[in-house]
Enzyme design. Structure first.
Site, PDB file in Angstrom:
ATOM      1  CG  ASP A  14      -2.137   0.873   1.086  1.00 22.79           C
ATOM      2  OD1 ASP A  14      -1.963   2.081   0.868  1.00 22.79           O
ATOM      3  OD2 ASP A  14      -3.256   0.345   1.183  1.00 22.79           O
ATOM      4  CG  ASN A  69       3.180  -2.974 -12.292  1.00 16.00           C
ATOM      5  OD1 ASN A  69       3.728  -3.426 -13.307  1.00 16.00           O
ATOM      6  ND2 ASN A  69       3.188  -1.686 -11.989  1.00 16.00           N
ATOM      7  CE1 TYR A 103     -12.758   3.184  -7.842  1.00 19.59           C
ATOM      8  CE2 TYR A 103     -15.115   3.279  -8.272  1.00 19.59           C
ATOM      9  CZ  TYR A 103     -14.039   2.721  -7.608  1.00 19.59           C
ATOM     10  OH  TYR A 103     -14.244   1.694  -6.709  1.00 19.59           O
TER      11      TYR A 103
END
Ligand code: NAD
Length: 329
Positions: free
Chosen positions: A34, A102, A148
């Protein structure tokens, strides 16, 4: 299937922190990746020091790896509240695209099961109601919310292509509005905003006339759904949400009643492209995952209110301005 080691991107966020907690409770070691861009670092405070828990502060927009071998990757990193993704538009698009790439690469390298946290926002302002997974959605590709919605839609496409081309064991969950303890009081979403306002005796700010609906899922139910998806080999997408639909005005008055507050309701301007209705069809989750929500709104809201009372409803406020300045670039 029992996993030995899970990587949870966005694990320091609201839903991610509950996932980390549930995984550790079932004996799965967890690496949380994070960048703390929309997290209150205290969210995983209770997990620091747990022998199975590792915190890695990293931005998933850059390639990353973890040790030891992981057999599950839950990709939850992404700003999720409109207030966050509107102030972090490029970050949001890059996290949904580069970040998802990723995280998929990590899953492929480790031969791990991968689950993408997608969203009911892929349905946009829907013309089909309730929304089945087969509905393609009604999204404004250039409106403010598109950063988003389209990031998640791209993430879904990438996940499907990765599974098809490389055989990665990948699945997609479309989460509907989830609420519960550890949401930041100032993250801008309806439940924490209403609870914070009610506890402070301030007017509850309802957008528009408040007839727009949402389907609110208590976080424990969402976590059970995600873990059921993780344990399956289903590709999906699968809706995870509570079909109990509630208008924003009803939600505000329910929060006032449950808190015993004297607050009133104040109507404010409705945001651009705010969806009018939102309700999942969960037949697929019921059939294939044996999942359905268990916690009714009154009970989930009461538990959430109790948590805010304990913590103090200003949680999250103090770190917000500097995070915004640091990460807005
Ligand atoms: P949140 O903002 O509380 O958590 C998101 C976490 O991702 C934060 O800890 C943030 O710091 C982290 N993050 C953001 N960008 C990152 C990056 N580039 N690299 C590393 N970490 C990054 O939001 P949430 O409500 O917990 O949502 C978690 C996930 O679930 C998101 O992907 C969201 O789209 C999805 N989702 C949530 C809901 C909901 O109602 N909460 C509904 C649908 C989908």
């Amino acid at each position: 299937m029992h996993h030995q080691h899970a990587v949870v991107t966005g694990g320091a966020g609201f839903v991610g922190s509950h996932l980390c907690t549930a995984l550790l409770a079932q004996g799965t070691a967890v690496t949380c990746v994070d960048d703390l861009s929309t997290a209150d670092p205290r969210t995983v405070g209770h997990l620091r020091g747990h022998p199975g828990f590792t915190m890695v502060e990293a931005d998933v927009r850059e390639p990353f790896d973890v040790a030891p071998q992981a057999d599950l990757v839950l990709h939850f990193a992404s700003p999720a509240s409109p207030a966050d993704y509107l102030r972090l538009p490029l970050h949001t698009l890059e996290t949904g695209s580069l970040g998802t790439r990723n995280a998929l690469l990590l899953a492929r390298r480790h031969g791990a099961r991968f689950v993408l946290a997608s969203t009911s926002e892929v349905y946009g302002d829907p013309r089909e109601h309730p929304q089945r997974e087969s509905y393609w959605g009604h999204v404004n590709p250039v409106g403010p919310r598109s950063v988003y919605d389209e990031a998640k839609r791209f993430g879904e496409a990438l996940t499907m292509a990765e599974a098809q081309v490389h055989g990665t064991d990948a699945g997609i969950v479309r989460l509907f509005n989830t609420y519960g303890a550890r949401m930041r009081g100032y993250d801008g979403r309806a439940v924490p905003t209403f609870i914070r306002q009610a506890l402070a005796g301030e007017p509850l700010t309802v957008a528009g006339d408040g007839t727009q609906t949402r389907s609110l899922t208590y976080v424990d139910d969402t976590v059970r759904g995600v873990l059921a998806m993780a344990a399956s080999d289903l590709r999906g997408p699968v809706n995870i949400g509570n079909p109990h639909e509630i208008s924003m005005l009803d939600l505000a008055t329910t929060v006032i009643r449950l808190t015993g507050s004297r607050s009133t309701v104040r109507h404010i301007e409705r945001p651009t492209d705010d969806p009018t209705v939102r309700c999942p069809d969960i037949a697929l989750a019921r059939d294939r995952l044996g999942w359905e929500p268990r916690v009714r709104a009154a009970e989930g809201l009461a538990r959430t209110i109790a948590w805010y009372r304990e913590q103090g409803s200003a949680r999250g406020r103090e770190h917000e301005p500097d995070r915004a300045a640091r990460k807005a670039a």
